[in-house]
Design an enzyme around this catalytic site. Sequence first.
Site, PDB file in Angstrom:
ATOM      1  N   ASN A  53       0.849  -1.196   0.000  1.00  0.00           N
ATOM      2  CA  ASN A  53       0.000   0.000   0.000  1.00  0.00           C
ATOM      3  C   ASN A  53       0.879   1.238   0.000  1.00  0.00           C
ATOM      4  OD1 ASN A  53      -2.449   1.522   0.236  1.00  0.00           O
ATOM      5  ND2 ASN A  53      -2.014   1.834   2.408  1.00  0.00           N
ATOM      6  N   SER A  70       4.535   7.120   2.279  1.00  0.00           N
ATOM      7  CA  SER A  70       5.107   5.853   2.750  1.00  0.00           C
ATOM      8  C   SER A  70       4.573   4.689   1.928  1.00  0.00           C
ATOM      9  CB  SER A  70       4.702   5.593   4.212  1.00  0.00           C
ATOM     10  OG  SER A  70       4.949   6.711   5.025  1.00  0.00           O
ATOM     11  N   ASP A 104      -3.698   1.278   7.219  1.00  0.00           N
ATOM     12  CA  ASP A 104      -2.491   2.077   6.957  1.00  0.00           C
ATOM     13  C   ASP A 104      -1.361   1.742   7.927  1.00  0.00           C
ATOM     14  OD1 ASP A 104      -3.767   3.367   4.845  1.00  0.00           O
ATOM     15  OD2 ASP A 104      -4.642   4.861   6.178  1.00  0.00           O
ATOM     16  N   HIS A 142       0.639   5.367   1.168  1.00  0.00           N
ATOM     17  CA  HIS A 142      -0.186   6.250   1.989  1.00  0.00           C
ATOM     18  C   HIS A 142       0.440   7.643   2.017  1.00  0.00           C
ATOM     19  CE1 HIS A 142      -3.187   7.275   4.943  1.00  0.00           C
ATOM     20  NE2 HIS A 142      -2.245   7.829   5.669  1.00  0.00           N
TER      21      HIS A 142
END
Length: 213
Positions: free
Chosen positions: A110, A139, A148, A112
Site C-alpha cells: 500500500n 510511505s 495504513d 499512503h
Amino acid sequence: MASTCRVVVLISGNGSNLQAIIDASQQKDYPARVVAVLSNKTEAYGLHRAQAAGIDTQIIEHSAYSDRITYDQALMQAIDHYQPDLVVLAGFMRILSDDFVQHYENRLLNIHPSLLPKYKGLHTHRRVLEAGDKQHGASVHFVTPSLDDGPLILQTAIEVRPDDTVASLAKRVHAVEHRIYPQAIRWFAEGRLHRKDNRTYLDNTELKPNAGT
Ligand code: GAR
C-alpha cells in the site's frame, strides 16, 4: 523472481500512482508488469489509464454485495484469476477484511500520503497543515490487518512551506509517491524485498525508513 512479476493493481479513483507504475513497467529493464486493474468504483479515472495501456480492467462495486466478507471474497476471486505475484493498493479506499490481507500476506503493498505512523486514515494533508508540521511525505508498506499500518518499505519526506495549501501539499506528495511506489515494486519483483514479523529487509539489510530515503 525468475520471470516478470505479475502485478494486479486496485484503485478507487484518479490512478496517478497506477500511471507511474504503468510508465515504469514500460521501461525495458523493469521486472514487473501490470496484468489487471480492478476498481470498486465505476467512475474511477484510473480505469481509462489502464485501458489506454491495453491492460485488463474489472469493476467490482461494493454496493452489489451485502457485507465486507462477501465483497472481499469476490475481489479475491477476480484478483486470483490473474495469478498475481504481487497485489498493489494504489488509492484503493476500502478497509480490507483480515481474510483478504492474510490471503495476500507478504505480497500486498500500500501507499499512503503521510509519514507513517503519523496520520493514518483520510485527509492527511489537511491534518498536517492543522498540526503545523514542518515535514510531510509518503510511505510504502506491506499491508497488515490494521488500517495504513504494516512494516515500512520506503518513506520520503517533503518540507512543508509557510504558504502551502492542501492542494500544493497533495501535488508534492503525489510527485514523491510516483517515485517511491515503482521503486518498491521493483525491489519486490527482483526478489530483494522480504518481510519478517514487523520488519522489512532489502537483500539482507533491514530497511529502517525514517523519511531519509
Ligand atoms: C494517493 O495519494 C494515495 O497515497 C492515497 O490515495 C491517493 C490516490 O491517488 N491512498 C490512501 O490514502 C490510502 N490510505 P491516485 O489515485 O492519483 O493514485
